[in-house]
Design a protein around this motif. Sequence first.
Motif, PDB file in Angstrom:
ATOM      1  N   GLU A  46      -0.635   3.773  -2.864  1.00  0.00           N
ATOM      2  CA  GLU A  46      -1.634   4.669  -2.205  1.00  0.00           C
ATOM      3  C   GLU A  46      -1.757   6.142  -2.496  1.00  0.00           C
ATOM      4  OE1 GLU A  46      -4.643   5.079   0.799  1.00  0.00           O
ATOM      5  OE2 GLU A  46      -3.919   3.559  -0.399  1.00  0.00           O
ATOM      6  N   GLN A 104       0.641  -1.014   0.085  1.00  0.00           N
ATOM      7  CA  GLN A 104       0.113  -0.014  -0.090  1.00  0.00           C
ATOM      8  C   GLN A 104       0.853   1.262  -0.033  1.00  0.00           C
ATOM      9  OE1 GLN A 104      -2.702   0.061   3.163  1.00  0.00           O
ATOM     10  NE2 GLN A 104      -3.848   2.182   2.627  1.00  0.00           N
ATOM     11  N   TRP A 147      -1.099   7.362  -5.450  1.00  0.00           N
ATOM     12  CA  TRP A 147      -1.733   7.679  -6.768  1.00  0.00           C
ATOM     13  C   TRP A 147      -3.356   8.098  -6.548  1.00  0.00           C
ATOM     14  CZ3 TRP A 147       0.809   8.543 -10.821  1.00  0.00           C
ATOM     15  CH2 TRP A 147       2.068   7.987 -10.984  1.00  0.00           C
ATOM     16  N   GLN A 148      -3.657   8.022  -5.349  1.00  0.00           N
ATOM     17  CA  GLN A 148      -4.989   8.619  -5.084  1.00  0.00           C
ATOM     18  C   GLN A 148      -4.968  10.217  -5.313  1.00  0.00           C
ATOM     19  OE1 GLN A 148      -7.634   7.435  -1.823  1.00  0.00           O
ATOM     20  NE2 GLN A 148      -6.218   5.782  -1.504  1.00  0.00           N
ATOM     21  N   VAL A 178      -4.941  10.670   2.790  1.00  0.00           N
ATOM     22  CA  VAL A 178      -3.446  10.013   2.084  1.00  0.00           C
ATOM     23  C   VAL A 178      -2.275  10.540   2.683  1.00  0.00           C
ATOM     24  CG1 VAL A 178      -2.285   9.576   0.010  1.00  0.00           C
ATOM     25  CG2 VAL A 178      -4.823   9.631  -0.041  1.00  0.00           C
TER      26      VAL A 178
END
Length: 272
Positions: free
Chosen positions: A10, A6, A12-13, A127
């Motif tokens: 992660e 992850q 890339w959100q 994030v």
Amino acid sequence: MLRTWQDVIEKWQLSPPEAQEGPTEARLYFDRALSALVKGRLDDAAADFERAAATRESAYDDIGIGDVHLARGRWRAAASHYFRAAERDPDNVLAVLGMSQARVASGDARGAAAELEARFGDSTDPVLRYYLASTWCSVSEQVRSRTVDDALVITSEHQLQVCEAAAQRIIELDVRDTELRRGAELLLDEVTAGRRWRWQPEGIAVSLAVLAVSLGLILVAVGGLAGNVSLVIAGVLLGGGLLDLIVVRFRRQTWQSRADELADSIAERGRE
């Protein structure tokens, strides 16, 4: 290495619309590469990120290539691509997060945590808070010593303090990741338990303490019956002094006792 897969994907959100800019062909390669990366198909992801990079100049292609290297444990190669992305786009958050995780993979989680705190410590973005929490988790892992069975052990007061600060910060960040939260709570419980005092060895320490107190009381009693003030004072000082010596010699915090017990099985000392 990184804490979880992850940690690689992660970020890339946070990918903005600019990641899709460029010729149609480049966008198609990039979309396909990102999809492959998220699914763990690293060979496909690497090939398509390279194809996208050949048809446009975008920091996001370098970040993607860096992610592939990072996922394979090649943190130096990953860092070079993240650095190149940051040169093209100095404010690129994904490049910053990539560099941070490459730093974690290199063994410098504390430096990565300090950098993330300076940049994003006040952020409310879930994030960014995840990456802060995950990096602090890596700090707590890297600072502790490891046994031959790969168990993490606190073997110094410094390690205890760092673990306490890391666990408290993770809990404060209040991330959605239940594994991170639960791990922080367990670590904080371990720190609390580690600070408790115990006698070592208990039987000998207690016997000596009783003996020291008894000897002092005997001298005080004899001095009192004889009307000898000096003997009374001597009894108080002797009993108190012996008890202090016993405490210093035989009293240990729980973490110290456990560290002593596992001393012969420590394979790797934690990073100080």
